[in-house]
Design an enzyme around this catalytic site. Structure first.
Site: not given
Ligand SMILES: [Mg+2]
Ligand SMILES: [Zn+2]
Length: 199
Positions: A8, A10, A16, A19, A51, A89, A91, A104, A106, A133
């Site tokens: 992962d 972030d 982190d 966004y 993500n 991803c 989405h 989705c 993913c 995390d």
């Molecule tokens: Mg994370």
């Molecule tokens: Zn996705």
């Protein structure tokens, strides 16, 4: 077939900042360079699984993700670490940008990105690990048939421990995660204690 550490981004590889797509705000989490160097030396591919719903929400574009990716590669290269892949991803089921607003395969906790990486890079999932995390990362890893490690750094707050969300191991940071992966797993008693503490 190769083995991999799915990472992962972030809150796991970098601090982190919700966004964030500004490369200047990207800082590695503690111990990440040392840990990834050890894992790479042990023959694991290092693959980011992230993500990026900020794209669906219209906070930034896919082009911005390229800048994030470049900066992450650069920071890790300075630590002597080379990433082998970067999957994200874009989405979200309730996104604002139509093209990305959908359910989705993913988006974590779904395992789609791990399956895609395994297919494209010829990775054996059962010999690979997902490290993240939050428990969405763990669920994605478990559903893909990987072993899983949760970095317990305070970012998971809900602790919804349904069956497929139980981490195989809980570590304080990336270095502890790497040590576990490279060890025989003799921290088991301590580990089970940490898991039951959260129930
Ligand atoms: Mg994370
Ligand atoms: Zn996705």
């Amino acid at each position: 077939m190769r083995k991999a550490i799915f990472l992962d981004k972030d809150g796991t590889l970098i601090v982190d900042v919700p966004y964030n797509a500004d490369p200047a705000k990207i800082v590695l989490e503690r111990g990440v360079g040392t840990a990834l160097k050890r894992l790479s030396a042990a023959g694991y591919m290092l693959i980011v699984i992230s993500n990026q719903a900020g794209i669906a929400h219209g906070f930034f574009t896919e082009d911005a993700i390229q800048g994030v990716q470049d900066k992450l590669y650069e920071l890790l290269l300075m630590e002597g670490v080379k990433l082998d892949g970067f999957y994200y991803c874009p989405h979200h089921p309730a996104g604002k940008i139509k093209a990305y607003s959908k359910i989705c395969e993913c988006r974590k906790p779904g395992p789609g990105m791990l399956f895609k990486a395994a297919r494209q890079l010829r990775i054996k999932l059962s010999q690979s690990w997902m490290v993240g995390d939050i428990l969405h990362d763990i669920e994605a890893g478990n559903r893909a048939g990987c072993q899983t490690i949760l970095i317990d750094n305070g970012n998971e707050t809900e602790w919804d421990m349904r069956l497929d969300r139980i981490p195989g191991f809980i570590a304080d940071d990336m270095e502890a995660a790497a040590a576990h992966i490279l060890s025989t797993g003799n921290n088991l008693a301590y580990e089970q204690q940490r898991i039951s503490d959260h129930r």
